[in-house]
Design a protein around this motif. Structure first.
Motif, PDB file in Angstrom:
ATOM      1  N   LYS A 178      -1.755   2.205 -26.250  1.00  0.00           N
ATOM      2  CA  LYS A 178      -2.348   3.538 -26.074  1.00  0.00           C
ATOM      3  C   LYS A 178      -1.636   4.301 -24.959  1.00  0.00           C
ATOM      4  O   LYS A 178      -1.367   5.505 -25.089  1.00  0.00           O
ATOM      5  CB  LYS A 178      -3.841   3.407 -25.766  1.00  0.00           C
ATOM      6  CG  LYS A 178      -4.703   3.081 -26.977  1.00  0.00           C
ATOM      7  CD  LYS A 178      -6.193   3.026 -26.617  1.00  0.00           C
ATOM      8  CE  LYS A 178      -7.045   2.772 -27.863  1.00  0.00           C
ATOM      9  NZ  LYS A 178      -8.494   2.718 -27.538  1.00  0.00           N
ATOM     10  N   THR A 179      -1.332   3.589 -23.867  1.00  0.00           N
ATOM     11  CA  THR A 179      -0.589   4.226 -22.783  1.00  0.00           C
ATOM     12  C   THR A 179       0.814   4.596 -23.242  1.00  0.00           C
ATOM     13  O   THR A 179       1.326   5.670 -22.925  1.00  0.00           O
ATOM     14  CB  THR A 179      -0.508   3.297 -21.558  1.00  0.00           C
ATOM     15  OG1 THR A 179      -1.820   2.916 -21.156  1.00  0.00           O
ATOM     16  CG2 THR A 179       0.191   3.998 -20.397  1.00  0.00           C
ATOM     17  N   LEU A 180       1.441   3.698 -24.016  1.00  0.00           N
ATOM     18  CA  LEU A 180       2.766   3.982 -24.559  1.00  0.00           C
ATOM     19  C   LEU A 180       2.738   5.226 -25.430  1.00  0.00           C
ATOM     20  O   LEU A 180       3.647   6.067 -25.356  1.00  0.00           O
ATOM     21  CB  LEU A 180       3.255   2.784 -25.377  1.00  0.00           C
ATOM     22  CG  LEU A 180       4.553   2.981 -26.170  1.00  0.00           C
ATOM     23  CD1 LEU A 180       5.729   3.232 -25.235  1.00  0.00           C
ATOM     24  CD2 LEU A 180       4.832   1.761 -27.055  1.00  0.00           C
ATOM     25  N   TYR A 181       1.705   5.355 -26.235  1.00  0.00           N
ATOM     26  CA  TYR A 181       1.568   6.519 -27.119  1.00  0.00           C
ATOM     27  C   TYR A 181       1.494   7.810 -26.297  1.00  0.00           C
ATOM     28  O   TYR A 181       2.089   8.825 -26.662  1.00  0.00           O
ATOM     29  CB  TYR A 181       0.306   6.356 -27.973  1.00  0.00           C
ATOM     30  CG  TYR A 181       0.097   7.436 -29.008  1.00  0.00           C
ATOM     31  CD1 TYR A 181       0.910   7.519 -30.136  1.00  0.00           C
ATOM     32  CD2 TYR A 181      -0.921   8.375 -28.862  1.00  0.00           C
ATOM     33  CE1 TYR A 181       0.712   8.502 -31.091  1.00  0.00           C
ATOM     34  CE2 TYR A 181      -1.126   9.369 -29.811  1.00  0.00           C
ATOM     35  CZ  TYR A 181      -0.305   9.428 -30.926  1.00  0.00           C
ATOM     36  OH  TYR A 181      -0.496  10.411 -31.865  1.00  0.00           O
ATOM     37  N   LEU A 194       0.597   1.094 -32.317  1.00  0.00           N
ATOM     38  CA  LEU A 194      -0.823   1.169 -31.956  1.00  0.00           C
ATOM     39  C   LEU A 194      -1.692   0.994 -33.199  1.00  0.00           C
ATOM     40  O   LEU A 194      -2.719   0.289 -33.171  1.00  0.00           O
ATOM     41  CB  LEU A 194      -1.123   2.512 -31.278  1.00  0.00           C
ATOM     42  CG  LEU A 194      -2.580   2.766 -30.885  1.00  0.00           C
ATOM     43  CD1 LEU A 194      -3.113   1.657 -29.981  1.00  0.00           C
ATOM     44  CD2 LEU A 194      -2.719   4.128 -30.208  1.00  0.00           C
ATOM     45  N   ALA A 195      -1.289   1.610 -34.311  1.00  0.00           N
ATOM     46  CA  ALA A 195      -2.036   1.458 -35.558  1.00  0.00           C
ATOM     47  C   ALA A 195      -2.064  -0.006 -35.994  1.00  0.00           C
ATOM     48  O   ALA A 195      -3.094  -0.529 -36.431  1.00  0.00           O
ATOM     49  CB  ALA A 195      -1.391   2.317 -36.651  1.00  0.00           C
ATOM     50  N   GLN A 196      -0.937  -0.691 -35.834  1.00  0.00           N
ATOM     51  CA  GLN A 196      -0.867  -2.087 -36.264  1.00  0.00           C
ATOM     52  C   GLN A 196      -1.754  -2.999 -35.420  1.00  0.00           C
ATOM     53  O   GLN A 196      -2.453  -3.872 -35.953  1.00  0.00           O
ATOM     54  CB  GLN A 196       0.588  -2.573 -36.189  1.00  0.00           C
ATOM     55  CG  GLN A 196       0.770  -4.017 -36.638  1.00  0.00           C
ATOM     56  CD  GLN A 196       2.211  -4.378 -36.830  1.00  0.00           C
ATOM     57  OE1 GLN A 196       2.759  -4.301 -37.927  1.00  0.00           O
ATOM     58  NE2 GLN A 196       2.872  -4.755 -35.740  1.00  0.00           N
ATOM     59  N   VAL A 197      -1.755  -2.808 -34.100  1.00  0.00           N
ATOM     60  CA  VAL A 197      -2.564  -3.679 -33.247  1.00  0.00           C
ATOM     61  C   VAL A 197      -4.056  -3.381 -33.439  1.00  0.00           C
ATOM     62  O   VAL A 197      -4.899  -4.289 -33.373  1.00  0.00           O
ATOM     63  CB  VAL A 197      -2.133  -3.548 -31.766  1.00  0.00           C
ATOM     64  CG1 VAL A 197      -2.587  -2.237 -31.153  1.00  0.00           C
ATOM     65  CG2 VAL A 197      -2.657  -4.720 -30.935  1.00  0.00           C
ATOM     66  N   LEU A 198      -4.399  -2.130 -33.715  1.00  0.00           N
ATOM     67  CA  LEU A 198      -5.794  -1.796 -34.015  1.00  0.00           C
ATOM     68  C   LEU A 198      -6.212  -2.398 -35.363  1.00  0.00           C
ATOM     69  O   LEU A 198      -7.360  -2.827 -35.536  1.00  0.00           O
ATOM     70  CB  LEU A 198      -5.978  -0.273 -34.031  1.00  0.00           C
ATOM     71  CG  LEU A 198      -5.919   0.418 -32.660  1.00  0.00           C
ATOM     72  CD1 LEU A 198      -5.919   1.935 -32.832  1.00  0.00           C
ATOM     73  CD2 LEU A 198      -7.116  -0.001 -31.795  1.00  0.00           C
ATOM     74  N   PHE A 199      -5.270  -2.437 -36.288  1.00  0.00           N
ATOM     75  CA  PHE A 199      -5.520  -3.067 -37.579  1.00  0.00           C
ATOM     76  C   PHE A 199      -5.817  -4.561 -37.404  1.00  0.00           C
ATOM     77  O   PHE A 199      -6.746  -5.107 -38.003  1.00  0.00           O
ATOM     78  CB  PHE A 199      -4.303  -2.844 -38.486  1.00  0.00           C
ATOM     79  CG  PHE A 199      -4.301  -3.638 -39.756  1.00  0.00           C
ATOM     80  CD1 PHE A 199      -5.105  -3.282 -40.828  1.00  0.00           C
ATOM     81  CD2 PHE A 199      -3.469  -4.754 -39.898  1.00  0.00           C
ATOM     82  CE1 PHE A 199      -5.101  -4.031 -42.007  1.00  0.00           C
ATOM     83  CE2 PHE A 199      -3.459  -5.496 -41.062  1.00  0.00           C
ATOM     84  CZ  PHE A 199      -4.272  -5.126 -42.118  1.00  0.00           C
ATOM     85  N   LEU A 200      -5.034  -5.224 -36.562  1.00  0.00           N
ATOM     86  CA  LEU A 200      -5.253  -6.649 -36.287  1.00  0.00           C
ATOM     87  C   LEU A 200      -6.593  -6.871 -35.591  1.00  0.00           C
ATOM     88  O   LEU A 200      -7.325  -7.816 -35.905  1.00  0.00           O
ATOM     89  CB  LEU A 200      -4.120  -7.202 -35.425  1.00  0.00           C
ATOM     90  CG  LEU A 200      -2.720  -7.215 -36.068  1.00  0.00           C
ATOM     91  CD1 LEU A 200      -1.673  -7.640 -35.045  1.00  0.00           C
ATOM     92  CD2 LEU A 200      -2.699  -8.144 -37.274  1.00  0.00           C
TER      93      LEU A 200
END
Length: 267
Positions: A178-181, A194-200
């Protein structure tokens, strides 16, 4: 680190030479020019004196006037030579003094500036990443030190988030991505990661937040394979198999990582 300090020393000495040599040779050139000017002034004086003697002998000027004009020529010659010597002495001293001052200033300022803004932490991270025996804990510690020193550095956040994932610390990885985004101003890669880690974290289920992020990534980079993979999963879950196949096929044509290619092929 020894190699780094050797290179730093060589660069510092090179910088000192680049500063000193032009100023030093400038004073030498000024000296040569002054010698040339002095010779020209003397030659001009002798030429004028010879011409004056000739005019006196021809009776064009009186001996008194000739002597008076000769005295004026001698005075002017003395003034010109004296002024140039004083100017040269001042210029030469100033140039050499400035060269010496700047040469000493470079190493004096380089060390504190490097310690404040330098890449010491980055070098430690690089050395750690090149060490095959470094543990996840050591890598994370080094990356966290880099993050703390350069909180606006996107690469530090990206590497740190990846390490959190590898260690299974999903919540920390989410915060890092999120900070990277934010730091990367919504770059497509940051959005996809970020989408991938939220998916996991959501037990491999696509929700509205994940969908919005992968769509954001694809709107900026339609060839982002991570986002294309999530798009295929999202379409598959909605039983839109045609779209799933299209997304995964496109990702497969771009992806070079063998593990990711295998997952796409299975899909």
């Amino acid at each position: 680190m020894t190699q780094f300090w050797i290179i730093a020393t060589i660069l510092t000495l090179t910088g000192m030479a680049l500063v000193m040599l032009p100023l030093w040779f400038r004073s030498r050139r000024s000296s040569d020019q002054d010698v040339s000017d002095k010779a020209s002034n003397i030659a001009y004086f002798r030429e004028q004196e010879a011409d004056l003697t000739k005019q006196r002998d021809q009776g064009l000027v009186t001996p008194e006037d000739a002597e008076l004009y000769r005295s004026w020529l001698k005075k002017k010659l003395l003034e010109d030579v004296t002024d140039k010597e004083e100017t040269l002495s001042y210029t030469s001293s100033s140039s050499k003094g400035l060269a010496l001052f700047l040469a000493l200033l470079i190493p004096t300022m380089a060390v504190p500036v490097y310690l404040h803004l330098g890449a010491q932490t980055e070098l430690s991270v690089t050395g750690m990443m090149m060490n095959p025996d470094a543990s996840h804990e050591e890598m994370i510690s080094a990356l966290e030190a880099w993050r703390d020193k350069r909180p606006d550095n996107a690469q530090a956040w990206y590497l740190l988030a990846g390490r959190y994932i590898a260690k299974g610390e999903v919540d920390k990885a989410i915060d890092a991505y999120k900070t990277l985004y934010t730091v990367s101003e919504g770059s497509p890669q940051a959005a996809a990661q970020l989408a991938q880690v939220l998916f996991l974290a959501n037990r491999n289920q696509v929700n509205g937040e994940v969908r919005g992020l992968y769509q954001d990534a694809l709107s900026k980079d339609e060839s982002n394979t991570t986002a294309l993979g999530l798009k295929g999963i999202d379409a598959f879950e909605r039983e839109d198999y045609k779209q799933a196949v299209q997304a995964w096929t496109k990702a497969l044509s771009i992806e070079n990582d063998m593990t990711a290619r295998q997952s796409l092929s299975v899909g």
